[in-house]
Scaffold this motif. Structure first.
Motif, PDB file in Angstrom:
ATOM      1  N   ASP A 241      32.127 -27.066  10.882  1.00 29.62           N
ATOM      2  CA  ASP A 241      32.179 -26.818   9.431  1.00 29.62           C
ATOM      3  C   ASP A 241      31.270 -27.769   8.632  1.00 29.62           C
ATOM      4  O   ASP A 241      31.737 -28.522   7.771  1.00 29.62           O
ATOM      5  CB  ASP A 241      33.636 -26.934   8.946  1.00 29.62           C
ATOM      6  CG  ASP A 241      33.860 -26.183   7.631  1.00 29.62           C
ATOM      7  OD1 ASP A 241      32.896 -25.573   7.118  1.00 29.62           O
ATOM      8  OD2 ASP A 241      34.991 -26.226   7.115  1.00 29.62           O
ATOM      9  N   VAL A 269      31.563 -15.952  10.248  1.00 31.97           N
ATOM     10  CA  VAL A 269      32.310 -17.191   9.999  1.00 31.97           C
ATOM     11  C   VAL A 269      33.732 -16.847   9.562  1.00 31.97           C
ATOM     12  O   VAL A 269      33.941 -15.927   8.775  1.00 31.97           O
ATOM     13  CB  VAL A 269      31.602 -18.046   8.918  1.00 31.97           C
ATOM     14  CG1 VAL A 269      32.442 -19.268   8.556  1.00 31.97           C
ATOM     15  CG2 VAL A 269      30.228 -18.492   9.407  1.00 31.97           C
ATOM     16  N   VAL A 274      31.580 -19.073   2.421  1.00 38.30           N
ATOM     17  CA  VAL A 274      30.848 -20.070   3.204  1.00 38.30           C
ATOM     18  C   VAL A 274      29.990 -20.892   2.243  1.00 38.30           C
ATOM     19  O   VAL A 274      29.028 -20.383   1.659  1.00 38.30           O
ATOM     20  CB  VAL A 274      29.958 -19.413   4.284  1.00 38.30           C
ATOM     21  CG1 VAL A 274      29.303 -20.491   5.147  1.00 38.30           C
ATOM     22  CG2 VAL A 274      30.770 -18.469   5.156  1.00 38.30           C
TER      23      VAL A 274
END
Ligand SMILES: [Zn+2]
Length: 298
Positions: A241, A269, A274
């Motif tokens: 991450d 993801v 994101v």
């Protein structure tokens, strides 16, 4: 003063940096390919040369393709294959008469960009070298995540995620497996993909120029590349991450990657949004050698 050495497959570069990372001296020589002893001598000569240039001595950090194996103390995983199995971490300090620190070249890129480059101040940084190969490195809170096998961030020999039927089993890789990320995302892989779709084999910069000029096969080739990169980086985002993903290497000059790939990676993801940024290395070709110098700041 900090001296950084970037040992590449075609050139060896040295810089001397002051406390504020200003460049005091810079030199480069061609890499004596396939000759370990000559490579060692070339590094020693470069260190002495920048020390002469500046009239000072400094700490020495060396970025290498591959890494020093914690298990054996020898170089491993280098695509400059004449370095593999060699006791560089023992030989170089002995030849220099003082200590040296070593790190993978992508780890140096990550450290350089996290220190004063495109990811300055970001807590979690992943750096990918997209060039002759596909190196990777991770910096967390200003420190390189080396790992117990010294392979932290090495994503290039994972299989390409979610391969289509046409991508299976994928091209053979020098590591002995098929379908590694490197066999899809390196510069030679991009050139081969363009060639196999009916074009002549041209380098990635030319493919990017042709796509900009509207050539359909070049646009299709880069569109395939971008989706593969989104899948490969999506799996990195799912694991560490990162705040920022920095791209270095020759393919980092393909401008459209930075807008196209973040639009694609959301579907790979596991997150509602994101926020990870995809950026080009701010120090360009010099990022690796700067990061090597910074190894003594860790
Ligand atoms: Zn492989």
């Amino acid at each position: 003063m900090r001296i950084g050495i970037d040992l590449g497959g075609t050139k060896i570069e040295a810089v001397a940096l002051d406390e504020r990372s200003n460049v005091l001296a810079r030199r480069r020589v061609a890499t004596p390919r396939d000759d370990y002893d000559a490579t060692l001598s070339a590094i020693v000569a470069l260190v002495h040369a920048v020390e002469r240039d500046t009239g000072a001595s400094g700490t020495v950090g060396v970025g290498i393709p591959g890494t020093i194996s914690p298990a054996t103390g020898l170089v491993k995983n280098s695509n400059s294959t004449w370095m593999n199995g060699r006791p560089l971490a023992e030989d170089l300090p002995r030849r220099l008469g003082h200590p040296a620190r070593f790190a993978n070249d992508a780890n140096c890129l990550a450290l350089s960009e996290a220190t004063d480059g495109a990811a300055a101040g970001a807590p979690i940084v992943f750096a990918a070298i997209l060039g002759t190969g596909t190196g990777g490195g991770i910096v967390v809170n200003g420190h390189v995540l080396v790992g117990c096998n010294a392979i932290g961030g090495e994503w290039g020999h994972n299989p390409l995620p979610a391969p289509s039927a046409a991508e299976s089993p994928g091209p053979a890789c020098y590591c002995g497996r098929n379908g590694c990320i490197e066999t899809f995302l390196s510069g030679p892989a991009l050139a081969r993909d363009y060639g196999s779709a009916g074009g002549l084999t041209v380098d990635p910069a030319e493919i990017a120029r042709r796509a900009e000029g509207g050539e359909a096969s070049a646009i299709e080739c880069l569109t395939r590349y971008e989706d593969r990169l989104a899948r490969a980086l999506g799996s990195i985002i799912n694991v560490i991450d990162p705040d920022v993903i920095v791209v270095g290497g020759g393919l980092s000059n393909i401008e459209r990657l930075y807008t196209a790939v973040p639009k694609l990676w959301a579907r790979y993801v596991f997150s509602d949004a994101v926020r990870t940024r995809l950026v080009r290395a701010a120090h360009g070709d010099s990022s690796g050698v700067r990061g090597a110098a910074w190894l003594w700041n860790e």
